[in-house]
Design an enzyme around this catalytic site. Structure first.
Site, PDB file in Angstrom:
ATOM      1  N   ASP A  67       0.817  -1.214   0.000  1.00  0.00           N
ATOM      2  CA  ASP A  67       0.000   0.000   0.000  1.00  0.00           C
ATOM      3  C   ASP A  67       0.849   1.262   0.000  1.00  0.00           C
ATOM      4  OD1 ASP A  67       0.936  -0.481   2.569  1.00  0.00           O
ATOM      5  OD2 ASP A  67      -1.026  -0.892   3.411  1.00  0.00           O
ATOM      6  N   ASN A 136      -7.135  -2.393  14.646  1.00  0.00           N
ATOM      7  CA  ASN A 136      -8.536  -2.676  14.304  1.00  0.00           C
ATOM      8  C   ASN A 136      -8.678  -3.920  13.420  1.00  0.00           C
ATOM      9  OD1 ASN A 136      -7.523  -1.773  11.895  1.00  0.00           O
ATOM     10  ND2 ASN A 136      -9.064  -0.181  11.547  1.00  0.00           N
ATOM     11  N   HIS A 138      -7.099  -4.459  10.560  1.00  0.00           N
ATOM     12  CA  HIS A 138      -6.904  -4.281   9.107  1.00  0.00           C
ATOM     13  C   HIS A 138      -5.641  -4.999   8.657  1.00  0.00           C
ATOM     14  CE1 HIS A 138      -4.499  -0.211   9.511  1.00  0.00           C
ATOM     15  NE2 HIS A 138      -3.663  -1.219   9.461  1.00  0.00           N
ATOM     16  N   GLU A 143      -9.680  -1.929   5.470  1.00  0.00           N
ATOM     17  CA  GLU A 143     -10.234  -1.538   6.764  1.00  0.00           C
ATOM     18  C   GLU A 143     -11.510  -2.323   7.067  1.00  0.00           C
ATOM     19  OE1 GLU A 143      -8.505   0.231   8.670  1.00  0.00           O
ATOM     20  OE2 GLU A 143      -7.985   2.207   7.911  1.00  0.00           O
TER      21      GLU A 143
HETATM   22  C1  F6R Z   1       1.459  -1.206   5.981  1.00  0.00           C
HETATM   23  C2  F6R Z   1       0.293  -2.044   6.240  1.00  0.00           C
HETATM   24  C3  F6R Z   1      -0.496  -1.903   7.505  1.00  0.00           C
HETATM   25  C4  F6R Z   1       0.367  -2.165   8.744  1.00  0.00           C
HETATM   26  C5  F6R Z   1      -0.464  -2.039  10.012  1.00  0.00           C
HETATM   27  C6  F6R Z   1       0.375  -2.213  11.260  1.00  0.00           C
HETATM   28  O1  F6R Z   1       2.021  -1.522   4.730  1.00  0.00           O
HETATM   29  O2  F6R Z   1      -0.035  -2.830   5.412  1.00  0.00           O
HETATM   30  O3  F6R Z   1      -1.553  -2.809   7.471  1.00  0.00           O
HETATM   31  O4  F6R Z   1       0.911  -3.455   8.661  1.00  0.00           O
HETATM   32  O5  F6R Z   1      -1.091  -0.793  10.047  1.00  0.00           O
HETATM   33  O6  F6R Z   1       1.299  -1.172  11.339  1.00  0.00           O
HETATM   34  P1  F6R Z   1       2.422  -1.148  12.472  1.00  0.00           P
HETATM   35  O7  F6R Z   1       3.363  -2.244  12.157  1.00  0.00           O
HETATM   36  O8  F6R Z   1       3.045   0.217  12.335  1.00  0.00           O
HETATM   37  O9  F6R Z   1       1.726  -1.341  13.773  1.00  0.00           O
END
Ligand code: F6R
Length: 241
Positions: A67, A136, A138, A143
């Site tokens: 992403d 959450n 995701h 989301e």
């Molecule tokens: C980023 C992504 C997100 C993160 C998630 C956790 O490329 O795909 O889904 O993996 O938001 O982020 P951290 O590791 O910062 O807690």
């Protein structure tokens, strides 16, 4: 799902790096799906170390990131382009033409999404997809919602994600509201998935993702339908299992 628990973040990063290096060394032209965020930073650092020790060679790897934010230039320090260069690409031998990160184009929104899916298809789909998880539930920027989208698409970030990601920006107002993300079908079609989670704030999402209930309100719960998915957790993230 295979659940592997290790004692702390350092052990998780070490194990994740070895897991990825193993797959890279095991298949020619491995197609590798990559995440950003704070969780995989340690894994990237260890992979760079393994590369410097000549224990892994990325010269034939084709990578696809999950992403990117909309509206940030690729040289913005919080963009995922910048993150990937700083943490990984600048230090290993994945050739530039083999690295892919989705890019949002204001003028060609649909084309930028479908083109990313075509590139993944042409590469033969993803062999190993590494994931993080949001508090959450995701994965990538898919989301919680009433329905999920299969292919690459644009998404409005949830308040919870904006809040969580504001730690990387000077203020909450600076966090982009939209992102481009790989969709759930592409992720679920990966031959193998490795999800990393560390820390107490991920424990609830991990508990729900493993509960046996599958719901679009917790996108990571769909991973229960995948037949080759490993959750690599530190003790805190696994504390509610
Ligand atoms: C980023 C992504 C997100 C993160 C998630 C956790 O490329 O795909 O889904 O993996 O938001 O982020 P951290 O590791 O910062 O807690």
């Amino acid at each position: 799902m295979n659940i592997v628990t290790v004692k702390d973040y350092t052990a998780l990063s070490e194990k994740a790096a070895r897991f990825v290096a193993d797959r890279v060394n095991g298949k020619k032209e491995l197609v590798l799906g990559l995440p950003t965020g704070s969780t995989p930073e340690g894994m990237y650092a260890k992979l760079v170390k393994l590369y410097r020790e000549q224990k892994v060679d990325f010269s034939e790897v084709v990578s696809f990131n999950l992403d990117e934010y909309c509206g940030l230039r690729s040289d913005h320090p919080q963009s995922y382009h910048y993150y990937m260069n700083r943490n990984f690409f600048d230090h290993v031998n994945i050739s530039e033409e083999n690295r892919h990160i989705p890019i949002h184009s204001e003028y060609y929104e649909d084309e930028s999404c479908s083109r990313y899916d075509q590139l993944i298809d042409r590469a033969g789909g993803i062999d190993l997809q590494v994931l993080g998880i949001g508090t959450n539930g995701h994965i990538a920027f898919n989301e919680p919602a009433d329905y999920l989208i299969g292919g690459t698409h644009l998404v409005q970030l949830s308040e919870k994600t904006i809040e969580a990601n504001s730690r990387f920006f000077n203020s909450r107002a600076e966090v982009p509201r939209r992102a481009i993300t790989m969709g759930m079908a592409t992720i679920m079609h990966a031959a193998e998935i490795l999800l990393l989670a560390a820390g107490k704030n991920k424990a609830r999402a991990i508990e729900k993702a493993c509960s046996g209930v599958i719901t679009t309100q917790l996108p990571a719960s769909l991973l229960q339908l995948h037949n080759n998915c490993t959750l690599l957790l530190d003790r805190e993230a696994a504390s509610l299992l």
